[in-house]
Design a protein around this motif. Structure first.
Motif, PDB file in Angstrom:
ATOM      1  N   VAL A  19       0.825  -1.179   0.072  1.00 45.30           N
ATOM      2  CA  VAL A  19       0.135  -0.007   0.202  1.00 45.30           C
ATOM      3  C   VAL A  19       0.526   1.067  -0.084  1.00 45.30           C
ATOM      4  O   VAL A  19       0.691   2.283  -0.778  1.00 45.30           O
ATOM      5  CB  VAL A  19      -1.355   0.112   1.079  1.00 45.30           C
ATOM      6  N   PHE A  77      -4.891   3.898  -7.356  1.00 48.22           N
ATOM      7  CA  PHE A  77      -6.254   3.709  -8.030  1.00 48.22           C
ATOM      8  C   PHE A  77      -6.068   2.868  -9.711  1.00 48.22           C
ATOM      9  O   PHE A  77      -7.029   1.763 -10.620  1.00 48.22           O
ATOM     10  CB  PHE A  77      -7.384   4.333  -8.024  1.00 48.22           C
ATOM     11  N   TRP A 131      -7.847  -2.523  -8.085  1.00 47.83           N
ATOM     12  CA  TRP A 131      -8.909  -3.266  -7.467  1.00 47.83           C
ATOM     13  C   TRP A 131      -8.419  -4.472  -6.872  1.00 47.83           C
ATOM     14  O   TRP A 131      -9.259  -4.577  -5.670  1.00 47.83           O
ATOM     15  CB  TRP A 131      -9.559  -3.471  -8.619  1.00 47.83           C
ATOM     16  N   THR A 154      -7.065  -2.680  -3.392  1.00 51.57           N
ATOM     17  CA  THR A 154      -7.971  -2.856  -3.106  1.00 51.57           C
ATOM     18  C   THR A 154      -9.216  -3.409  -2.605  1.00 51.57           C
ATOM     19  O   THR A 154      -9.178  -3.542  -0.726  1.00 51.57           O
ATOM     20  CB  THR A 154      -9.112  -1.562  -3.438  1.00 51.57           C
ATOM     21  N   THR A 198      -5.529  -3.587   0.621  1.00 56.31           N
ATOM     22  CA  THR A 198      -5.542  -1.327   2.036  1.00 56.31           C
ATOM     23  C   THR A 198      -6.441  -1.898   2.743  1.00 56.31           C
ATOM     24  O   THR A 198      -7.840  -2.423   2.737  1.00 56.31           O
ATOM     25  CB  THR A 198      -6.105  -0.657   0.761  1.00 56.31           C
ATOM     26  N   ALA A 208     -13.926  -2.033  -3.105  1.00 54.87           N
ATOM     27  CA  ALA A 208     -12.923  -1.893  -4.319  1.00 54.87           C
ATOM     28  C   ALA A 208     -14.048  -1.325  -4.987  1.00 54.87           C
ATOM     29  O   ALA A 208     -14.024  -0.277  -6.378  1.00 54.87           O
ATOM     30  CB  ALA A 208     -12.462  -2.893  -5.232  1.00 54.87           C
ATOM     31  N   ALA A 230     -14.254   2.200  -4.869  1.00 53.76           N
ATOM     32  CA  ALA A 230     -13.221   3.164  -4.838  1.00 53.76           C
ATOM     33  C   ALA A 230     -12.157   3.164  -6.534  1.00 53.76           C
ATOM     34  O   ALA A 230     -11.553   4.149  -6.782  1.00 53.76           O
ATOM     35  CB  ALA A 230     -11.804   2.919  -3.569  1.00 53.76           C
ATOM     36  N   SER A 231     -12.437   1.492  -7.451  1.00 51.57           N
ATOM     37  CA  SER A 231     -11.817   1.221  -8.567  1.00 51.57           C
ATOM     38  C   SER A 231     -12.686   1.240  -9.145  1.00 51.57           C
ATOM     39  O   SER A 231     -12.196   0.864 -10.266  1.00 51.57           O
ATOM     40  CB  SER A 231     -10.812   0.292  -8.464  1.00 51.57           C
ATOM     41  N   GLN A 234     -15.511   3.380   1.612  1.00 54.35           N
ATOM     42  CA  GLN A 234     -13.980   3.311   4.057  1.00 54.35           C
ATOM     43  C   GLN A 234     -14.848   3.218   4.523  1.00 54.35           C
ATOM     44  O   GLN A 234     -14.773   2.596   5.782  1.00 54.35           O
ATOM     45  CB  GLN A 234     -14.129   4.894   3.509  1.00 54.35           C
ATOM     46  N   THR A 247     -15.283  -0.655   4.414  1.00 54.57           N
ATOM     47  CA  THR A 247     -13.761  -1.016   4.708  1.00 54.57           C
ATOM     48  C   THR A 247     -13.965  -0.978   6.864  1.00 54.57           C
ATOM     49  O   THR A 247     -12.970  -1.659   7.289  1.00 54.57           O
ATOM     50  CB  THR A 247     -12.688  -0.156   4.230  1.00 54.57           C
TER      51      THR A 247
END
Length: 426
Positions: free
Chosen positions: A26, A38, A53, A56, A60, A257, A260-261, A273, A276
């Motif tokens: 990371v 990303f 991806w 994440t 991450t 993922a 975010a991606s 998030q 997560t």
């Protein structure tokens, strides 16, 4: 005569050595460029996006949770060490925390603004204030912190989705171009950029501090209940725990993922998030249990060897963490090659493998010669308020690498007082 040394809990060192690779992955992507984590940016390929991806989803935020848990566990071991030595724990803890903060501040300014040691140092003071709570109270506070942070992120994230227009991808902005040029400049330019980035990083660390503190409290609760001593080689419990938590952790990772991606656009990032925060501990726990299950199995001579190498890295985790940043800074900034924003996600991940392998090999050689790594020795001197007496002794082979067959019950003697010198995890 000095008090007798208790047996070190080798499982904690193995887990810390294992988590070092996730931290490296990371941090390397974050240090490589503004979009590398990303899988985006100029020249990004489909392979880069797929790799980002996967990182994440699977890496991450999972390994810093594990490191934070181990930090909380180590706090209890250090308190027991002070009691065995007949020393007051509060002054030791304060000196250790101050030393960690100074190391972290230097690390952030010189090598990597995303440093976590300074945040750990501040939260360690809060941990001390809450250390008198019982196991159940600690777990309740940890759960409340996670729920509160997740609710905050989810609420703000849903408002962002509802009230803003869909985000169109902009690969490069004038600000990013100027930042890239600054990172590729001379040492003074790099240092100025680090200092300029620090306020934003501190704000992010402050936002996620409740999740870190929750992991600290979880580790402290586990230490108070002697979880590693009781369950570290209990194959039935390890297998059951890993399998129960894996679906939740993987599901949360996939959702994060997607936010975010892709395929969801950037408005969904905070929603991911929030997911997560709630599910990363499950996947981190599943990873930890799966690794210990593998290393206590009958897979032949390579398993004890692998455990020993990981444990050696775990014993010098602080040195490894700082060394990772030094190498990455020399690769991506003007300190060395200046490859900032010039390497794709796949290339960065490929470079992490030989770097981690080299660290494991050097860590094993270092561990065979001395008890402490350079950073650990400095921090220990600050903690004790004096230079550690005598030359550092080599570390013997971890006892658990010669574990009994899986059919044998866990050794009841493992409830003995744990070791006193578990290095801090970044």
């Amino acid at each position: 005569m000095s008090p007798p040394r208790a047996r070190r809990i080798d499982e904690l060192d193995v887990l810390r050595g294992f988590a070092l690779f996730g931290i490296l992955v990371v941090n390397a992507l974050l240090m490589a460029g503004p979009y590398t984590v990303f899988g985006r940016g100029p020249g990004a390929s489909g392979a880069d996006r797929v790799a980002a991806w996967a990182v994440t989803a699977l890496v991450t935020a999972k390994f810093y949770v594990l490191f934070s848990f181990l930090f909380g566990y180590s706090f209890a071991l250090q308190a027991r060490s002070a009691r065995r030595a007949g020393a007051a724990f509060a002054p030791r803890h304060l000196r250790r925390t101050a030393g960690l903060f100074v190391l972290g501040a230097a690390h952030a300014a010189l090598l990597y603004p995303g440093d976590i040691l300074t945040t750990y140092a501040v939260l360690a003071l809060v941990l001390y204030g809450l250390s008198g709570l019982g196991v159940r109270a600690l777990l309740r506070v940890a759960a409340a912190l996670l729920l509160l942070l997740a609710a905050l992120l989810l609420g703000y994230g849903l408002l962002t989705v509802a009230l803003t227009e869909p985000v169109t991808t902009a690969w490069y902005t004038p600000g990013d171009a100027a930042r890239a040029a600054a990172y590729r400049g001379d040492a003074a330019s790099v240092l100025r950029t680090h200092l300029r980035d620090l306020p934003a990083v501190l704000g992010t660390n402050l936002l996620y501090a409740p999740a870190m503190l929750a992991a600290f409290l979880g580790g402290l609760a586990a230490a108070k209940s002697r979880l590693a001593e009781r369950r570290g080689q209990d194959r039935v419990w390890l297998r059951r725990t890993a399998l129960r938590l894996l679906p939740l952790g993987l599901g949360g990772g996939v959702a994060a993922a997607a936010c975010a991606s892709g395929p969801l656009d950037g408005r969904w990032f905070l929603v991911g998030q929030a997911v997560t925060v709630l599910t990363a501990p499950a996947l981190a726990t599943s990873y930890a249990c799966g690794l210990l299950l593998l290393l206590t199995g009958r897979a032949g001579a390579r398993v004890p060897a692998a455990a020993g190498v990981l444990a050696a890295a775990g014993r010098t985790a602080l040195t490894h963490y700082l060394t990772q940043s030094l190498v990455l800074a020399c690769v991506f900034s003007g300190y060395g090659l200046g490859l900032y924003d010039r390497a794709g996600t796949v290339a960065v991940l490929a470079g992490c493998v030989p770097l981690h392998a080299a660290q494991l090999a050097l860590g094993a050689r270092l561990s065979a010669r001395t008890r402490y790594g350079p950073a650990e020795r400095v921090l220990r001197a600050l903690t004790l308020g004096r230079r550690p007496a005598g030359p550092p002794r080599p570390v013997t082979k971890p006892a658990w690498t010669a574990a009994p067959p899986a059919s044998r019950s866990p050794d009841p003697r493992r409830s003995a007082e744990p070791a006193d010198t578990v290095p801090p995890a970044p």
